[in-house]
Design a protein around this motif. Structure first.
Motif, PDB file in Angstrom:
ATOM      1  N   SER A  61     -56.857   4.770  26.396  1.00 26.47           N
ATOM      2  CA  SER A  61     -57.096   4.462  27.812  1.00 26.47           C
ATOM      3  C   SER A  61     -58.218   3.422  27.955  1.00 26.47           C
ATOM      4  O   SER A  61     -58.501   2.961  29.059  1.00 26.47           O
ATOM      5  N   ALA A  62     -58.835   3.065  26.822  1.00 29.00           N
ATOM      6  CA  ALA A  62     -59.931   2.074  26.871  1.00 29.00           C
ATOM      7  C   ALA A  62     -59.365   0.654  26.957  1.00 29.00           C
ATOM      8  O   ALA A  62     -58.280   0.372  26.432  1.00 29.00           O
ATOM      9  N   GLU A  63     -60.116  -0.218  27.587  1.00 24.31           N
ATOM     10  CA  GLU A  63     -59.688  -1.597  27.852  1.00 24.31           C
ATOM     11  C   GLU A  63     -59.320  -2.357  26.565  1.00 24.31           C
ATOM     12  O   GLU A  63     -58.359  -3.121  26.529  1.00 24.31           O
ATOM     13  N   ASN A  64     -60.121  -2.116  25.490  1.00 20.83           N
ATOM     14  CA  ASN A  64     -59.931  -2.908  24.266  1.00 20.83           C
ATOM     15  C   ASN A  64     -58.909  -2.307  23.284  1.00 20.83           C
ATOM     16  O   ASN A  64     -58.725  -2.823  22.188  1.00 20.83           O
ATOM     17  N   ALA A  65     -58.241  -1.202  23.677  1.00 19.22           N
ATOM     18  CA  ALA A  65     -57.343  -0.502  22.734  1.00 19.22           C
ATOM     19  C   ALA A  65     -56.241  -1.433  22.213  1.00 19.22           C
ATOM     20  O   ALA A  65     -55.947  -1.446  21.012  1.00 19.22           O
ATOM     21  N   ILE A  66     -55.675  -2.210  23.100  1.00 21.57           N
ATOM     22  CA  ILE A  66     -54.546  -3.064  22.690  1.00 21.57           C
ATOM     23  C   ILE A  66     -54.990  -4.111  21.649  1.00 21.57           C
ATOM     24  O   ILE A  66     -54.269  -4.395  20.686  1.00 21.57           O
TER      25      ILE A  66
END
Ligand SMILES: NC(=O)c1ccc[n+]([C@@H]2O[C@H](COP(=O)([O-])OP(=O)(O)OC[C@H]3O[C@@H](n4cnc5c(N)ncnc54)[C@H](OP(=O)(O)O)[C@@H]3O)[C@@H](O)[C@H]2O)c1
Length: 262
Positions: A61-66
Motif C-alpha cells: 500500500s506504500a507509494e514506492n512499492a511498485i
C-alpha cells in the motif's frame, strides 16, 4: 515454464496459489509484507518442488512499492507471464466509525497498487503474445455492502477494471480473469474481526478449494470465476433483488456476534 508473480502469499488464498503454481512447476516471484514468513515460504517451496522462487518483501500500500518490484524484476531480468493480484484486507463497521487511515490503505492496495502492477507488466505480456492476469475480487464486487462500504467499492472497481481490460485485450494473447470468492477460511475474517458473523458460519470454502476451481479457468483465460454454488447464488440474487432488501440481508450477514462463553 512460466514466471508467476503473486501478491499476498504469506497466508490464505495467495499461499494456496503459490503452492498450486509450484506443484505445476512454474517459477515464482512472491511479493508480501512479512520478510520472515516469505523466506520460510521460499525455502519450503524450493525444497518440496522443482521450482525457482524469488521473494520481494514490501508493504504494497506504500507509494514506492511498485518501484521496488520493478527494480527487482529488472535486476533479476525476469519477465512475468502470469500475475495474481491477490493481496488484500478488510476494514468493517459503520462508515462513520471505521478507521479512515486503514480505508485509504485499502484503496491504495486494492485499487492504486493493483492498477499500477497491471500497467507495469502488461506491455511485456502483449509483446510476448501471452499473459494471464488474475485479479482477486469478491462476491462483494457485485453487492454494495453496508458496514463494508469501502471494501465492497474497491472490489467493484476490480471487477469493472478487469472486465474492461478483457474487452481491450482480445487477440493479444493476454487474458484477464476476475476471481470472486465468498467467505473463505483464511486469516482475512479474523484480521477484520468478522469471524463470528453469519457470513463466516455458512458455506465457508477452504482456500485450496478456491484455488482448485480458479487455476484451470485462469489458465484457459476465462473471464470470471465464482467458486462454489452458494456464491454463484449470491451473485445471482444481487442481480435480481432490490437494493433495499440486499442492504438488509448484507447488514445481518456482516454483524459480528460476540463469542458465547459458559
Ligand atoms: N477470505 C475471504 O473470505 C475473502 C472473500 C472474498 C475475497 N477475498 C480476497 O482474497 C484476497 C486474499 O485474502 P485472504 O482471504 O487470503 O486473506 P489473508 O489470509 O489475510 O491473506 C492476505 C494476504 O495479503 C497480504 N497483505 C495484506 N495487506 C498487504 C500489504 N499492504 N502489503 C503486502 N501484503 C499485504 C497479507 O500479508 P499480512 O499477513 O502481512 O497482512 C497476506 O499475505 C484478498 O484480496 C481478499 O480481499 C477474501
Amino acid at each position: 515454464m512460466s514466471n508467476v508473480l503473486i501478491t499476498g502469499t504469506t497466508s490464505g488464498i495467495g499461499k494456496a496459489f503459490a503452492e498450486k503454481f509450484a506443484q505445476k512447476g512454474h517459477n515464482l516471484i512472491l511479493v508480501s509484507r512479512n520478510a520472515e514468513k516469505l523466506q520460510a515460504q521460499q525455502s519450503y517451496l524450493q525444497t518440496h518442488f522443482d521450482v525457482n522462487v524469488k521473494i520481494v518483501a514490501c508493504d504494497l500500500s506504500a507509494e514506492n512499492a511498485i518501484m521496488e518490484i520493478q527494480n527487482k524484476l529488472n535486476e533479476w531480468q525476469i519477465a512475468v507471464d502470469i500475475l495474481i493480484n491477490n493481496a488484500g484486507f478488510n476494514e468493517c463497521g459503520a462508515f462513520v466509525d471505521t478507521d479512515l487511515t486503514k480505508e485509504l490503505e485499502m484503496i491504495n492496495l486494492h485499487i492504486s497498487f493493483a492498477t499500477k502492477l497491471v500497467k507495469s507488466l502488461l506491455p511485456n505480456m502483449i509483446k510476448n503474445h501471452y499473459g494471464r492476469i488474475l485479479n482477486v475480487g469478491s462476491t462483494g464486487s457485485y453487492i454494495a455492502s453496508p458496514t463494508d462500504a469501502v471494501y465492497s467499492a474497491t472490489k467493484a472497481y476490480i471487477l469493472s477494471f478487469s472486465n474492461a481490460l478483457c474487452g481491450e485485450l482480445t487477440k493479444t494473447g493476454v487474458k484477464v480473469t476476475t476471481l470472486c470468492p465468498g467467505a473463505t477460511k483464511t486469516e482475512f475474517a479474523q484480521k477484520a474481526n468478522i469471524q463470528n458473523s453469519p457470513l463466516f458460519k455458512f458455506a465457508v470454502m477452504k482456500p485450496e478449494k478456491v484455488v482448485k476451481k480458479a487455476y484451470p479457468k485462469l489458465m484457459k483465460g476465462k473471464r470470471l470465476v465464482i467458486p462454489g454454488v452458494y456464491n454463484k447464488m449470491l451473485v445471482l440474487c444481487s442481480k435480481i433483488l432490490p437494493v433495499r432488501l440486499l442492504n438488509k440481508i448484507t447488514i445481518r450477514m456482516m454483524k459480528n456476534k460476540p463469542i458465547k462463553t459458559k
